[in-house]
Enzyme design. Structure first.
Site, mmCIF file in Angstrom:
data_model
loop_
_atom_site.group_PDB
_atom_site.id
_atom_site.type_symbol
_atom_site.label_atom_id
_atom_site.label_comp_id
_atom_site.label_asym_id
_atom_site.label_seq_id
_atom_site.Cartn_x
_atom_site.Cartn_y
_atom_site.Cartn_z
ATOM 1 N N ASP A 84 -29.313 -21.407 -34.205
ATOM 2 C CA ASP A 84 -28.149 -20.654 -33.751
ATOM 3 C C ASP A 84 -26.885 -21.487 -33.920
ATOM 4 O O ASP A 84 -26.932 -22.725 -33.967
ATOM 5 C CB ASP A 84 -28.288 -20.283 -32.270
ATOM 6 C CG ASP A 84 -29.065 -18.997 -32.071
ATOM 7 O OD1 ASP A 84 -29.270 -18.273 -33.065
ATOM 8 O OD2 ASP A 84 -29.462 -18.716 -30.932
ATOM 9 N N LYS A 115 -26.455 -16.434 -40.903
ATOM 10 C CA LYS A 115 -26.320 -16.114 -42.316
ATOM 11 C C LYS A 115 -27.565 -15.447 -42.899
ATOM 12 O O LYS A 115 -27.677 -15.280 -44.111
ATOM 13 C CB LYS A 115 -25.990 -17.387 -43.099
ATOM 14 C CG LYS A 115 -24.629 -17.983 -42.731
ATOM 15 C CD LYS A 115 -24.311 -19.217 -43.540
ATOM 16 C CE LYS A 115 -22.944 -19.781 -43.150
ATOM 17 N NZ LYS A 115 -22.602 -21.005 -43.910
#
Length: 417
Positions: free
Chosen positions: A206, A228
């Protein structure tokens, strides 16, 4: 670990021969119930030894071991013959004559004997010992116990944090660990979390996880930024769940590295449920929650005697007037303790208005701690009445933990960081 001494107890010129004693079910005698016994007894108990303590007195901790049946305590001084049938003896009384007599008996009966008062007269030495994930490290440096302890600590710490590469052989079965990385400072991740990171094949991280730890991973580890991951027809969380499942089913050891604790507004349970539905083993490694650690790093205790007897942690990602909100703001306004709000920087104006509308004093002190525990940490103080303008003027940005209550005023003038 042990060396047989001669009867003249001359200083040894030979190194000790290291050996691990398997004492489970075997008689061990400890003479003396003081601090030395208090330190050594837990390891002997863990080894499964049948322990007899002989001493007229004992420390309270040793007394508890006897009361709970972990050891047998004979409340008298040492007498000749006490070491009969013993495999190992620890001599640690305050009486030099008794120690010498017990040591002599151990020599006659060929019982390995440690003496706390005279290492040269002993037939065994106690190493500085540490354990990590099934590995026992025992260090002897002759007559320098502090150096032994320092070397032991360095090795154990290296095994725990992965800086000493000693990967264990493991079956390539699907496995995922949901690891709480703590509030941001890489030193505040748990020992177990850091060890699992060092043994990972894939790390899905994260944004709020301790990023500095990722630089320490071996080159073969695949690091995936959760922000992403391509979502396609999936929502963000579904895509993350699918990535965890995909890599685990490929036989990789997967660590899901989260900020704070996986189960404190971390969606850890959603990931655990998704993995369970696919029959994939999952372990949860708790992390230090930012709700407590970040205020602490800024000198704010969430509880304090005579000030706050409770604290409440609330998610502020949904405004009080949003129909999706599950928070009872009216009840929170009536509490006298500390209110900690996570993910609420952009909603703090509306949150303050709601608390004031339900009876909270506009003068209630408040602190925002931005990027807590990191090198960029800063604290901004306000009140409920002024916080909205303060956030704008001071350009406070997430991540920030908001603390509301009188404990905000309790910070010491000087706080070592």
């Amino acid at each position: 670990m042990a060396e047989h001494a001669d009867h003249t107890a001359q200083p040894t010129t030979h190194p000790a021969y290291p050996v691990g004693l398997r004492l489970a079910g075997r008689r061990v005698v400890v003479l003396g119930g003081g601090q030395v016994a208090q330190r050594r007894l837990p390891a002997l108990i863990a080894a499964g030894a049948e322990i007899t303590l002989i001493s007229p007195s004992a420390t309270p901790s040793v007394d508890v071991m006897a009361e709970t049946g972990e050891i047998t305590w004979i409340k008298r001084r040492y007498e000749d013959g006490d070491l009969t049938d013993a495999w190992y003896a620890l001599v640690a009384t305050t009486d030099p004559a008794a120690n010498a007599a017990a040591s002599a008996e151990a020599e006659r009966t060929r019982t390995w004997c440690v003496r706390s008062d005279d290492a040269e007269a002993a037939t065994a030495w106690t190493p500085a010992t540490g354990r990590s994930e099934g590995v026992t490290v025992a260090v002897l440096t002759g007559h320098d116990p502090r150096r032994s302890a320092a070397v032991r600590d360095a090795i154990v710490e290296g095994l725990r944090d992965g800086s000493i590469a000693a990967p264990a052989r493991r079956a390539r079965t699907p496995f995922v660990a949901l690891v709480g990385g703590g509030p941001g400072d890489p030193d505040l991740i748990t020992v177990r979390g850091r060890r699992l990171l060092a043994d990972a094949d894939v790390v899905i991280a994260d944004r709020l996880g301790p990023r500095d730890l990722l630089d320490e991973l071996p080159p073969h580890v695949e690091v995936i930024d959760a922000a992403k991951i391509p979502y396609g027809r999936f929502m963000a969380q579904e895509a993350i769940n699918n990535a965890l499942i995909e890599h685990a089913k490929a036989g990789r050891s997967v660590v899901r590295l989260k900020g704070g604790d996986p189960f404190v507004f971390g969606r850890g349970m959603e990931e655990a449920q998704a993995l369970a539905a696919e029959g994939i083993a999952c372990t949860v490694v708790p992390g230090i929650s930012s709700s407590i650690s970040v205020p602490g790093a800024a000198g704010i205790p969430v509880t304090h005697r005579g000030v706050a007897h409770e604290f409440t942690v609330v998610s502020g990602h949904v405004a009080p007037d949003d129909p999706r909100s599950l928070v009872d703001w009216a009840s929170l306004a009536k509490l006298t303790g500390t209110l900690v709000i996570l993910m609420g920087v952009d909603k703090i104006g509306k949150i303050a208005e709601a608390l004031i509308a339900h009876g909270k004093s506009p003068d209630t002190p408040l602190a925002l701690v931005q990027e807590g525990t990191t090198a960029s940490q800063r604290r901004v103080d306000a009140t409920l009445a002024t916080v909205a303008e303060t956030v704008r003027a001071q350009e406070v940005r997430p991540p920030a933990v908001i603390v509301i209550g009188d404990v905000v005023r309790e910070a010491p003038d000087r706080l070592v960081k």
